[in-house]
Design a protein around this motif. Structure first.
Motif, mmCIF file in Angstrom:
data_model
loop_
_atom_site.group_PDB
_atom_site.id
_atom_site.type_symbol
_atom_site.label_atom_id
_atom_site.label_comp_id
_atom_site.label_asym_id
_atom_site.label_seq_id
_atom_site.Cartn_x
_atom_site.Cartn_y
_atom_site.Cartn_z
ATOM 1 N N ASP A 1 0.545 -1.309 -0.247
ATOM 2 C CA ASP A 1 -0.014 0.129 -0.204
ATOM 3 C C ASP A 1 0.756 1.771 0.381
ATOM 4 O O ASP A 1 1.678 1.651 1.200
ATOM 5 N N ASN A 2 0.326 1.850 -1.168
ATOM 6 C CA ASN A 2 1.255 3.033 -1.409
ATOM 7 C C ASN A 2 3.055 2.920 -1.311
ATOM 8 O O ASN A 2 3.442 3.375 -0.195
ATOM 9 N N VAL A 3 3.895 2.225 -2.078
ATOM 10 C CA VAL A 3 5.214 1.381 -1.762
ATOM 11 C C VAL A 3 5.760 1.569 -3.168
ATOM 12 O O VAL A 3 5.300 1.992 -4.058
ATOM 13 N N LYS A 4 7.169 2.653 -2.895
ATOM 14 C CA LYS A 4 7.695 2.327 -3.803
ATOM 15 C C LYS A 4 8.701 2.186 -4.428
ATOM 16 O O LYS A 4 9.874 2.263 -3.040
ATOM 17 N N VAL A 5 9.087 1.422 -5.220
ATOM 18 C CA VAL A 5 10.236 0.620 -5.180
ATOM 19 C C VAL A 5 11.095 0.882 -6.429
ATOM 20 O O VAL A 5 10.732 1.252 -7.745
ATOM 21 N N GLY A 6 12.792 1.408 -6.666
ATOM 22 C CA GLY A 6 12.799 1.916 -6.727
ATOM 23 C C GLY A 6 14.857 1.642 -7.826
ATOM 24 O O GLY A 6 14.677 0.896 -6.641
ATOM 25 N N THR A 7 15.136 2.750 -7.574
ATOM 26 C CA THR A 7 16.635 2.374 -7.664
ATOM 27 C C THR A 7 17.169 3.855 -8.024
ATOM 28 O O THR A 7 17.007 4.512 -8.319
ATOM 29 N N LEU A 8 18.898 3.564 -6.651
ATOM 30 C CA LEU A 8 19.863 4.613 -6.633
ATOM 31 C C LEU A 8 20.553 5.493 -8.283
ATOM 32 O O LEU A 8 21.098 5.549 -8.192
ATOM 33 N N GLY A 9 20.835 3.988 -8.895
ATOM 34 C CA GLY A 9 21.187 3.966 -9.987
ATOM 35 C C GLY A 9 21.005 3.382 -11.118
ATOM 36 O O GLY A 9 19.853 3.313 -11.791
ATOM 37 N N PHE A 10 21.352 1.793 -11.549
ATOM 38 C CA PHE A 10 21.652 1.390 -12.758
ATOM 39 C C PHE A 10 20.134 0.205 -12.886
ATOM 40 O O PHE A 10 20.372 -0.653 -13.942
ATOM 41 N N GLY A 11 19.018 0.300 -12.398
ATOM 42 C CA GLY A 11 18.207 -0.581 -12.223
ATOM 43 C C GLY A 11 18.314 -1.719 -11.246
ATOM 44 O O GLY A 11 19.047 -1.981 -10.391
#
Length: 311
Positions: free
Chosen positions: A134-144
């Protein structure tokens, strides 16, 4: 009867980016171990938590003190949040996962684990294999990453306003949300899911038992944008139902690819093609097919009210 409430198992403190160099792995792992044993929630008060690989089992609930206040940042390509649901599926505190109001970021290096958030259940038959994000972001600091979120053998899951952001240019083979298994699932729902800059925004694949008994998977009000393939469902064996309603899809190669689906309800969506590269001259808004192992009866597909622009 007396109503008993569980207290917060651990409150993690962080002063934010100023302490970005501090390794919080030990504190975070201790909080997880305590919380999952006692059946309590972990509340991260805010800021960034810089961690190596952390593991969990049992009942896992992680939230921040407010919407988007806390970020969990992994240090290296081999670090992730790894959950393994095992033990008695009929226990009062049965294994399940709840993530709320947090950002979870892969390292500067491309993450090569099974998933930055990697959730797997190792027993079948029980319906008690829930995942709620619920309202979560999953991302990257750099190259995925290879996979942002991996759900394996969840009986049911629900995403609500989950934001998955990959890396551009798109990392080959990257999957925003990977759904699969070799045990019986039930229903799967996505509300307001957003997935960007992935080879596959959402990819559903599994062993025959997984697809034979899946009731369906739904996408409502989602934005799957700037992916090579935004929604890909191909499990090798038929499952009953896929719903895509009120979504925005914008892909380089295919917006929706479905194979061996009994019913596809694709209604009131917006389909676009991203700018096509010279080596990818063909784009499909919707592609539906059956393999030799597909359903014997005619499919009952409904495709209506969509705007398709492949120019």
């Amino acid at each position: 009867p007396t109503v008993v409430t569980t207290s917060v198992a651990a409150t993690l403190n962080s002063s934010g980016p100023a302490t970005f160099g501090t390794n919080d792995t030990e504190a975070f792992q201790k909080a997880i171990d305590s919380a999952t044993t006692e059946g309590k929630q972990i509340t991260a008060t805010g800021g960034m938590y810089l961690v190596n690989k952390v593991t969990a089992e049992g009942l896992l609930s992680v939230a921040s003190a407010g919407m988007g206040l806390a970020s969990i940042v992994f240090i290296s390509a081999a670090d992730n949040l790894e959950y393994r649901g095992s033990g008695s599926p009929w226990a009062v505190k049965y294994p399940n996962v709840h993530l709320k109001d947090v950002s979870i970021l892969g390292s500067y290096e491309a993450n090569t684990t099974l998933g930055v958030v990697d959730i797997e259940f190792s027993y079948g038959q029980s319906p008690n294999r829930y995942v709620v994000m619920d309202n979560v972001k999953v991302g990257t600091l750099g190259f995925g990453w290879d996979r942002a979120v991996r759900l394996w053998n969840a009986s049911s899951y629900s995403t609500n306003q989950v934001n998955i952001v990959g890396y551009g240019p798109i990392r080959s083979g990257s999957i925003g949300l990977s759904v699969g298994g070799d045990e019986k699932p039930i229903d799967m729902y996505n509300f307001g899911l957003r997935a960007y800059f992935c080879d596959y925004g959402v990819k559903v694949e599994g062993q025959p038992l997984f697809s034979d008994v899946m009731e369906g998977i739904s996408f409502i009000g989602c934005a799957l944008l700037f992916n090579n393939y935004s929604l890909w469902c191909d499990t090798g064996a038929p499952f009953p139902y896929v719903q895509v309603n009120g979504c925005n899809l914008n892909s380089y190669k295919k917006d929706i690819f479905l194979r061996n689906i009994h019913q596809a309800h694709i209604i009131d969506n917006l389909f676009y093609s991203c700018d096509r590269s010279p080596t990818e001259p063909n784009w499909n808004g919707i592609e539906i097919s059956n393999s030799a192992t597909g359903p014997a009866s005619d499919s009952a597909n409904i495709i209506s009210g969509n705007i398709i622009s492949g120019a």
